[in-house]
Design a protein around this motif. Structure first.
Motif, PDB file in Angstrom:
ATOM      1  N   THR A   1       0.870  -1.174   0.000  1.00 57.58           N
ATOM      2  CA  THR A   1       0.000   0.000   0.000  1.00 57.58           C
ATOM      3  C   THR A   1       0.911   1.228   0.000  1.00 57.58           C
ATOM      4  O   THR A   1       2.102   1.126  -0.302  1.00 57.58           O
ATOM      5  N   GLU A   2       0.366   2.391   0.334  1.00 56.69           N
ATOM      6  CA  GLU A   2       1.158   3.608   0.380  1.00 56.69           C
ATOM      7  C   GLU A   2       0.918   4.350   1.690  1.00 56.69           C
ATOM      8  O   GLU A   2      -0.183   4.329   2.228  1.00 56.69           O
TER       9      GLU A   2
ATOM     10  N   HIS B   1       2.603  -3.768   4.361  1.00 57.45           N
ATOM     11  CA  HIS B   1       1.768  -3.702   5.560  1.00 57.45           C
ATOM     12  C   HIS B   1       1.819  -5.046   6.296  1.00 57.45           C
ATOM     13  O   HIS B   1       1.538  -6.095   5.717  1.00 57.45           O
TER      14      HIS B   1
ATOM     15  N   TYR C   1       4.018  -0.545   8.875  1.00 56.81           N
ATOM     16  CA  TYR C   1       4.158  -0.271   7.450  1.00 56.81           C
ATOM     17  C   TYR C   1       5.621   0.048   7.173  1.00 56.81           C
ATOM     18  O   TYR C   1       6.126   1.085   7.615  1.00 56.81           O
TER      19      TYR C   1
END
Length: 284
Positions: A174-175, A183, A222
């Motif tokens: 993801t970002e 993640h 993350y």
């Protein structure tokens, strides 16, 4: 400036902390999942997470944004912080902003916090402390090891807590703030983390392992492609002041601008308050 001075500011009664002093009520904490893959690294998720602290040391410094959420009187309260951190020396400086009152008016002046191995320094602490003085608290003397007391979790201590990761799964890419990340979700054990932590974090994590309602800490981490933490959300649980029920606090740490110069200067001994803090006064 002496970064290793250990003078105590009397028996500063800050152990209830900024968070506990707000009168938080109990909420639930989530669990963790089983160990899984490492997100394309060839390592297990647990192994990747246990190396996150090494990646921060290699990065040397970064900017930091923190938030700490809790429920009080049926209302969710958030304490926010922003500053920088030097991972090689385990020194950081944060400006911590306490919640507004229900009318939207700020009730407290921002608190300047200096994070150092074994110590937390606070300016504008209130509670009878002169405005030009610092309060020094030994983190090992706090039942939570300063993971929640200061209203912001020390970024390196939070990352070293991942050394105690017992179970984790990789949830995909993801970002975070425009940066590609992997993640992970899992559960860390404070006692295991304390045994594996650096000398600077070990006493605080040991205290937290004994002081929290449970040594298990659910988290979402993350990590970028260099293994550095970009976002870390941890959920802590401790017994409230009445001894009945537990308080749940969610701490979120964001790290960015790695390599940015960070110069933390600890207070001189004469600038540290040596009196007693009035516990019945709010921090403002």
């Amino acid at each position: 400036m002496d970064r290793r001075q250990h003078r105590r500011a009397g028996k500063t009664a800050v152990t209830v902390g900024l968070v506990v002093g707000l009168g938080t009520c109990a909420t639930g904490c989530g669990g963790a999942a089983a160990e899984g893959a490492g997100g394309g690294t060839g390592d297990s998720a647990v192994t990747v997470l246990r190396h996150a602290a090494d990646a921060l040391r290699a990065a040397a410094t970064s900017r930091v944004t923190t938030s700490m959420e809790m429920a009080t009187g049926g209302t969710r309260v958030t304490i926010r912080g922003k500053g920088g951190y030097d991972y090689r020396h385990q020194l950081g400086e944060l400006t911590v902003v306490l919640p507004q009152d229900p009318a939207g008016t700020p009730e407290h002046r921002p608190i300047t916090e200096l994070l150092a191995p074994g110590a937390l320094f606070m300016k504008n602490r209130g509670a009878g402390v002169p405005a030009d003085k610092w309060v020094r608290v030994e983190t090992a003397s706090l039942s939570d090891g300063n993971l929640v007391t200061g209203g912001a979790t020390d970024p390196f201590a939070a990352t070293e807590l991942l050394l105690g990761t017992r179970t984790a799964i990789y949830l995909g890419r993801t970002e975070v703030a425009g940066t590609a990340v992997r993640h992970y979700r899992g559960t860390a054990d404070l006692a295991v983390a304390a045994r594996a932590a650096s000398a600077g974090s070990r006493p605080a994590l040991t205290a937290a392992a004994k002081g929290f309602a449970t040594a298990e800490v659910p988290f979402d981490a993350y990590l970028d492609d260099e293994g550095r933490v970009r976002k870390l959300r941890q959920r802590f649980s401790f017994v409230n002041d009445t001894g009945k029920g537990t308080v749940a606090v969610a701490s979120t740490t964001l790290l960015y601008d790695f390599g940015t110069p960070v110069d933390v200067r600890l207070p001189r001994p004469r600038d540290i308050y040596a009196g007693r803090i009035a516990e019945n006064q709010p921090a403002h």
